[in-house]
Every structure is written in C-alpha cells, then in structure tokens.
Design an enzyme around this catalytic site. Structure first.
Site, PDB file in Angstrom:
ATOM      1  N   ASP A   1      -8.555-100.422  48.748  1.00  0.00           N
ATOM      2  CA  ASP A   1      -9.016 -99.103  49.177  1.00  0.00           C
ATOM      3  C   ASP A   1      -8.675 -98.908  50.649  1.00  0.00           C
ATOM      4  O   ASP A   1      -8.062 -99.778  51.283  1.00  0.00           O
ATOM      5  CB  ASP A   1     -10.516 -98.942  48.928  1.00  0.00           C
ATOM      6  CG  ASP A   1     -10.888 -97.511  48.510  1.00  0.00           C
ATOM      7  OD1 ASP A   1     -10.321 -96.568  49.086  1.00  0.00           O
ATOM      8  OD2 ASP A   1     -11.737 -97.346  47.618  1.00  0.00           O
TER       9      ASP A   1
ATOM     10  N   GLY B   1      -5.297-100.387  52.063  1.00  0.00           N
ATOM     11  CA  GLY B   1      -4.041 -99.695  51.810  1.00  0.00           C
ATOM     12  C   GLY B   1      -4.261 -98.337  51.180  1.00  0.00           C
ATOM     13  O   GLY B   1      -5.382 -97.929  50.888  1.00  0.00           O
ATOM     14  N   ASP B   2      -3.141 -97.636  50.970  1.00  0.00           N
ATOM     15  CA  ASP B   2      -3.097 -96.327  50.326  1.00  0.00           C
ATOM     16  C   ASP B   2      -2.389 -96.519  48.994  1.00  0.00           C
ATOM     17  O   ASP B   2      -1.212 -96.911  48.963  1.00  0.00           O
ATOM     18  CB  ASP B   2      -2.337 -95.348  51.222  1.00  0.00           C
ATOM     19  CG  ASP B   2      -2.169 -93.968  50.613  1.00  0.00           C
ATOM     20  OD1 ASP B   2      -2.220 -93.834  49.374  1.00  0.00           O
ATOM     21  OD2 ASP B   2      -1.956 -93.012  51.378  1.00  0.00           O
ATOM     22  N   PHE B   3      -3.069 -96.263  47.879  1.00  0.00           N
ATOM     23  CA  PHE B   3      -2.454 -96.613  46.601  1.00  0.00           C
ATOM     24  C   PHE B   3      -1.273 -95.730  46.225  1.00  0.00           C
ATOM     25  O   PHE B   3      -0.547 -96.034  45.289  1.00  0.00           O
ATOM     26  CB  PHE B   3      -3.461 -96.723  45.457  1.00  0.00           C
ATOM     27  CG  PHE B   3      -4.402 -95.566  45.244  1.00  0.00           C
ATOM     28  CD1 PHE B   3      -3.968 -94.261  45.206  1.00  0.00           C
ATOM     29  CD2 PHE B   3      -5.753 -95.807  45.042  1.00  0.00           C
ATOM     30  CE1 PHE B   3      -4.830 -93.213  44.973  1.00  0.00           C
ATOM     31  CE2 PHE B   3      -6.640 -94.767  44.800  1.00  0.00           C
ATOM     32  CZ  PHE B   3      -6.178 -93.461  44.773  1.00  0.00           C
TER      33      PHE B   3
ATOM     34  N   HIS C   1      -9.016 -88.985  37.500  1.00  0.00           N
ATOM     35  CA  HIS C   1      -9.427 -87.584  37.356  1.00  0.00           C
ATOM     36  C   HIS C   1      -9.363 -86.809  38.673  1.00  0.00           C
ATOM     37  O   HIS C   1      -9.489 -85.594  38.676  1.00  0.00           O
ATOM     38  CB  HIS C   1     -10.809 -87.477  36.709  1.00  0.00           C
ATOM     39  CG  HIS C   1     -11.945 -88.001  37.529  1.00  0.00           C
ATOM     40  ND1 HIS C   1     -13.236 -88.005  37.067  1.00  0.00           N
ATOM     41  CD2 HIS C   1     -12.007 -88.543  38.777  1.00  0.00           C
ATOM     42  CE1 HIS C   1     -14.040 -88.512  37.990  1.00  0.00           C
ATOM     43  NE2 HIS C   1     -13.315 -88.840  39.030  1.00  0.00           N
TER      44      HIS C   1
END
Length: 344
Positions: free
Chosen positions: A206, A232-234, A252
């Site tokens: 995250d 991190g940035d997924f 979602h």
C-alpha cells in the site's frame, strides 16, 4: 421479475411514503454515532434523558424524540425513565468492541450521506459527487492529516473485520504460508488471518504513509514478528511475489479496464501453486440484492470509474490474465469470493 432483498412494499401509498422517509432512520443512527450516544451509555450505564442529554449535548426540545427514535430503531432500550444500549448497539457501536463498525458510520455520515443528496447529478452525468474524487492528490493529503487518517483506518478495519471470519474458513490456508494483501491499509485483515492460522506470514502492499500505522497495528495485535509492509503504487510498481495474493474491496474502486490490469498484475505476483483471492460485493446477474446495488451506487458517487461487478466479469478478467483454474464462493451475506489458482 424484479426482486429485492429490501423491504417489500404493500398495496398502500403509506408504504411508499415510509420508504421515501427511510433516510430519516439512517440519519438518526449516524447522528447518534457522531454525538457519542452509544459510547457514553456504555461508559456511564443507564441514564435519564436529562443526564444523557447533558453529557452528549442534546437540546431539551430535541432529546425526547431523538432518544425515542433510537429506541424504536432497536438501538436503545428504555426501562422506566432510563435509557441503555441495546445488545446490538453494545456489540457494534461501542469503540473497542470486536464488531465495532464506527468507521462505517463516519464514512456514511460525512461522505455518503451528502453525496446521496446529489444522486440525480451523478445519474445524469456519470460523475462522482464527493470533494476530492477527481483530485489525484486528495487521498494522500487525507492520509497526511492524523485525524482524517484515523477515521479512514477505522473505516477500513470495519470493512475487512466483517469479511475476515468468512475468509478464514473459505480457503485452504494450511496449504500456504505467505500472504500479500494488496491495498491492505494497516494490515487488519492479514492480522486476523495470522491470529487464526499461526503458521502464516502476511504482508501489505500500500501507499507509503500507511507503513507506520501498519507497524503499530501489528504490534498492538501481537503479530509484528510475522507482518511485513511494502510501500508502493499498485498501478505504477510491481507487486512482491507471494503464495496467496488478495485483492479485497479494491477492484470496485476502478474502471473495468483498470480492474483487468490489476488482476493481470496480481496474478503474475502469485507463485506457482498459489492463488489469487478477489472479493467484493459482486452483483448477481439479475436484480436480486438491493444492498449490493446500493454499494455499487456508492462507488458511482465517490469514484471516477468504480462500481460493483459480477463474478462472471471477474472470471473473464482472470482468464484474460492466463488463469484457467477458478472458483466462485459466497463470502458471508455481503461479499463474493473469486479464487484463481496458479498451477505448480
């Protein structure tokens, strides 16, 4: 024929009128949570209207009707002239209880309730109706504010604490050792899994500001020696590999194209013999669950491209990612679990 898991309307216009006022019921609950009614009664015990009103700040003109409304909703009980929490309120609306859902109440009161007042605009424009929904930096600014971050953490804990007991039972955890929760916030779900299955180690992928809360939460729950965090940035960064990768209440938030991208990336992070677990309030093919429809409309109101989706759509994204061994299971009464296994 249309179906609904909500209240069934009778032949009278009175039933329709009651439905049109259902928002009043919700606001009674949300306001009681905001004023701290349930926490106060749990601390001080049964109290008269004047005693409770003085402590939580109720005006004398409003106190009787407000508290009687909570009694009629089943949230308070009245014995003589003293109010006390119902068993349901004590279990779910008092901070510190295992089933506390105060994070949900805060989000519903401060984000969703105002946004639903602009549902017409959302339905006719397809645009979110909450401040910051289209601002890429708004989420990080929220995380940098300690008060807002704490409310967000509680809301996320509320969400995954409801799912955790079912997920613990619905997957073959003894066959695996290393778990990665993508977008797992401060690791509450992973902690619940580790408490139930002591052989597991569980990590979170995250954003960087959540590393500190993750460490504190793991220490508080007694799993710090088995918990790990990767910042991190997924969308931008590769995911660390793991035997089990979880995408829970993540997809979602995003458009169908972004969901397909994230599933492909997450499936690549699963080691051979492992599995990708995906859960959300997935929609049935026909209109058969009003609660899930409302969750999907929530996503319309608060995200740029999000909505709920069907299990069949999810299976399609898994197949596109190269997964051929899939399974769909119910996850309690509110969510659906899709499992994609990777061959050895």
């Amino acid at each position: 024929m249309s179906q609904s898991s909500g209240a069934v309307l009778g032949p009278s216009a009175i039933d329709v009128k009651r439905l049109s006022n259902a928002f009043c019921h919700a606001k009674l609950l949300l306001t009681a949570g905001e004023l701290g009614v349930f926490a106060d009664l749990e601390e001080h015990g049964p109290s008269t209207r004047d005693e409770l009103g003085a402590r939580v700040g109720l005006h004398p003109r409003a106190a009787r009707d407000f508290l009687h409304g909570l009694v009629l909703l089943g949230l308070l009980e009245l014995d003589g002239d003293r109010y006390r929490n119902s068993a349901t309120a004590s279990a779910t609306l008092v901070p510190g209880r295992p089933d506390y859902i105060g994070g949900f109440l805060y989000r519903a009161n401060h984000m969703l309730y105002p946004a639903w007042g602009r549902l017409t605009e959302a339905l006719t424009t397809g645009r979110p109706q909450t401040a910051g929904a289209t601002d890429d930096g708004a989420f990080l600014r929220m995380l940098s504010d300690p008060a807002q971050r704490e409310q967000y953490l509680r809301m996320m804990d509320s969400a995954n604490s409801l799912v955790a007991p079912y997920l613990i039972e619905r997957f073959d955890w003894p066959a695996h050792r290393r778990v990665l929760d993508v977008g797992g916030c401060r690791g509450n779900l992973g902690a619940r899994l580790m408490l139930a299955h002591p052989h597991l180690t569980a990590g979170v992928f995250d954003l960087p500001p959540l590393a500190g809360p993750h460490a504190e939460h793991a220490e508080r729950l007694g799993v710090a020696d088995r918990a790990w965090f990767r910042a991190g940035d997924f969308f931008a960064d590769e995911l660390p590999s793991s035997e089990v990768v979880i995408l829970g209440h993540v997809l979602h938030n995003w458009s169908p194209e972004q969901r397909a991208y994230l599933i492909d990336k997450a499936y690549r992070a699963v080691t051979p013999g492992g599995a990708l677990l995906i859960y959300d309030a997935m929609l049935p093919q026909e209109p058969a669950d009003l609660a899930r429809i409302l969750v999907s409309l929530n996503m319309l109101l608060v995200t740029e491209g999000g909505s709920e989706y069907t299990a069949q759509e999810c299976l399609g994204w898994l197949v596109a990612a190269g997964c051929t061994d899939t399974e769909v299971r119910p996850l309690g009464g509110t969510d659906t679990l899709v499992i994609g296994r990777k061959p050895v």
